[in-house]
Design an enzyme around this catalytic site. Structure first.
Site, PDB file in Angstrom:
ATOM      1  N   PRO A  92       0.812  -1.216   0.000  1.00  0.00           N
ATOM      2  CG  PRO A  92      -0.973  -1.608   1.467  1.00  0.00           C
ATOM      3  CD  PRO A  92       0.360  -2.170   1.045  1.00  0.00           C
ATOM      4  CE1 TYR A  93       6.167   5.370   1.029  1.00  0.00           C
ATOM      5  CE2 TYR A  93       7.365   3.536   0.044  1.00  0.00           C
ATOM      6  CZ  TYR A  93       7.268   4.878   0.341  1.00  0.00           C
ATOM      7  OH  TYR A  93       8.258   5.743  -0.062  1.00  0.00           O
TER       8      TYR A  93
END
Length: 332
Positions: A140-141
């Site tokens: 997700p980062y």
């Protein structure tokens, strides 16, 4: 030149700020101090608050109408944390960036330098990447950085806000003059953990030893944070030549051009500190860990006149020196 740096009280943002100040430029910092440190903003004008606060950003530009560019560094960056809390990461990194872009547009800002990430790439079979390599974020980062880039490209096409995205790899080390360094006493990246293991007698774990690399450990393009800061300065100096009205969105990789495995990083660390002072074990990959990659592109040299000059050994030495004075400087 006067620049606004979001996240300018953090590890990377504050080092960029120092490089700008060393050029004689004025620096304005916007940071919520959730992880950044007030001590890192000496010599700047600090506004404590959220990048999504339209009124605050408007006030900054009203009080500093001579700001010529914004450097956007503010973001959550811990990969395993992003896997556990994707909503928090998308809200902080993407949603708030949208609000910032809207504020910059309203303020008449036309230059945005974005601290992006090489973690968005799909590595080539030889684990190299360049600016045209496929994108395939694995956390997700990383996905939040890719989404921000897409949004910025669309905004650049529709407005006067031109954007230069610097996709960089793994910053390590500290300011050579020890004005800033890692603010977190328990960092999540490899060199920070090595310094802690050496300083406090902790165990250093190589997370993942079955990757398809020359020694089984993950590979990274470790770049000295001071080299990275100078790359941002070069990008600001060359901004108008690189980001034109005809090409208002541009991407440039910032790396050393050399891939180093985690085992090789450990070996370099041992060479600096000496044998027998480090307890190294092997373990499984952390959530979100990837095999890694490194850049082979020369676009930064061609477009910005920049190349990395400092070594991994330089980074290790400055990281160790900073670790010694961090408790006194930061009280932690």
């Amino acid at each position: 030149m006067k620049v606004l740096i979001t996240g300018g009280a953090g590890y990377i943002g504050s080092t960029i700020g120092l490089a700008c100040q060393d050029k004689g430029w004025d620096v304005v910092v916007l940071d919520d101090l959730s992880t950044g440190r007030r001590e890192f903003t000496e010599g700047t004008t600090l506004y404590e608050g959220d990048i999504a606060d339209h009124a605050l950003v408007a006030r900054i530009f009203a009080e500093h109408p001579d700001i010529e560019a914004t450097v956007h560094c503010a973001a959550k960056i811990v990969v395993p944390e992003s896997v556990a809390d994707p909503i928090g990461y998308y809200r902080n990194n993407v949603s708030k960036t949208i609000e910032l872009l809207d504020s910059l547009r309203r303020a008449g800002c036309t230059r945005l330098l974005f601290s992006s990430s090489a973690s968005i790439y799909e590595p080539e079979p030889d684990l190299t990447v360049n600016e045209t390599s496929a994108l395939n974020p694995q956390s997700p980062y990383a996905a939040s950085k890719m989404l921000c880039e897409r949004i910025m490209a669309d905004v650049a096409a529709a407005t006067d806000l031109r954007t230069l995205s610097l996709r960089y790899f793994n910053p390590v080390g500290g300011d050579p003059d020890l004005r800033t360094g890692l603010q977190n006493p328990k960092p999540s990246h490899a060199l920070g953990k090595l310094v802690d293991a050496y300083t406090y007698g902790d165990v250093f774990t190589i997370t993942g030893v079955d990757w398809a690399t020359r020694d089984g450990s993950a590979i990274r393009d470790y770049i000295h944070v001071w080299d990275l800061a100078k790359a941002h300065v070069a990008a600001l100096e060359h901004f108008d030549a690189v980001c034109t009205p005809e090409e208002p969105y541009t991407v440039i990789n910032i790396g050393t051009g050399t891939g180093s495995t985690v085992r090789e990083l450990v070996a370099a660390f041992t060479e600096v500190v000496g044998e027998g002072n480090l307890n190294v074990v092997e373990g499984p990959p952390r959530p979100g860990d990837v095999i890694g990659c490194y850049t082979t592109s020369g676009l930064a040299l061609e477009k910005l006149g920049w190349k990395a000059e400092l070594s991994i050994a330089d980074a290790i030495r400055t990281a160790l020196e900073w670790a010694k004075i961090r408790p006194e400087r930061l009280g932690a």
